[in-house]
Design an enzyme around this catalytic site. Structure first.
Site, mmCIF file in Angstrom:
data_model
loop_
_atom_site.group_PDB
_atom_site.id
_atom_site.type_symbol
_atom_site.label_atom_id
_atom_site.label_comp_id
_atom_site.label_asym_id
_atom_site.label_seq_id
_atom_site.Cartn_x
_atom_site.Cartn_y
_atom_site.Cartn_z
ATOM 1 N N CYS A 65 -2.538 -4.851 6.443
ATOM 2 C CA CYS A 65 -1.892 -4.084 7.520
ATOM 3 C C CYS A 65 -1.289 -5.034 8.556
ATOM 4 O O CYS A 65 -0.249 -4.740 9.140
ATOM 5 C CB CYS A 65 -2.883 -3.137 8.190
ATOM 6 S SG CYS A 65 -3.869 -2.164 7.032
ATOM 7 N N CYS B 102 0.822 -1.221 0.000
ATOM 8 C CA CYS B 102 0.000 0.000 0.000
ATOM 9 C C CYS B 102 0.851 1.264 0.000
ATOM 10 O O CYS B 102 0.323 2.366 -0.138
ATOM 11 C CB CYS B 102 -0.922 0.001 1.220
ATOM 12 S SG CYS B 102 -0.013 -0.001 2.782
HETATM 13 FE FE1 FES Z 1 -1.250 0.769 4.454
HETATM 14 FE FE2 FES Z 1 -2.953 -0.014 6.409
HETATM 15 S S1 FES Z 1 -3.419 0.920 4.484
HETATM 16 S S2 FES Z 1 -0.813 -0.225 6.320
#
Ligand code: FES
Length: 148
Positions: free
Chosen positions: A119, A50
């Site tokens: 995450c 992400c």
């Molecule tokens: Fe990147 Fe949670 S969206 S770590």
């Protein structure tokens, strides 16, 4: 007197409770072990798919993780994951801490929505990176003096 701000805050909290467990909300809003450890025995920094980064520092004594700290520029869920992952490894032996994985973090948090699962992987990978760094420094301790 209930203000518009109070109402908005209550709405946001109600929405969060609909999506996340009490444990996730607690660790996101009151994260444990935030910061860094100067002169740490192991350090890991991982950037997830992400684009968010997590960093973990560990201090080891007698083969056990005596102290641990984390930092992230990620989402609220990543804060909760870093917080609970560091709580999970504190006091564990290096071998036990290496066993902390995505599933264990997810279980400790009581679950997460599908789009937040990565995450937990970021936190698990960063724990692993810090421990691998510790193990590498144990073989070549002179490298520690080149750390900033
Ligand atoms: Fe990147 Fe949670 S969206 S770590």
């Amino acid at each position: 007197m209930v203000t518009e701000f109070d109402e908005l805050e209550n709405q946001i909290m109600a929405e969060m409770k609909r999506i996340y467990t009490e444990t996730v909300i607690d660790h996101a809003m009151n994260p444990r072990n935030v910061g860094s450890i100067p002169g740490a025995d192991g350090f890991g920094s991982v950037t997830g798919a992400c684009g968010d980064t997590m960093e973990i520092w560990i201090k080891v004594k007698d083969g056990k993780i005596k102290d641990v700290a984390f930092w992230t520029d990620g989402c609220g869920t990543s804060i909760a994951c870093g917080s609970i992952a560091t709580e999970m490894v504190k006091g564990r032996s290096i071998a036990q801490a290496l066993g902390v994985n995505q599933g264990e973090i997810l279980e400790a948090l009581g679950g997460l929505p599908e789009d937040s699962l990565h995450c937990t992987l970021l936190a698990a990978d960063t724990v692993k990176a810090a421990i691998q760094d510790y193990l590498a420094l144990k073989k070549e301790p002179w490298k520690k003096s080149y750390r900033r």
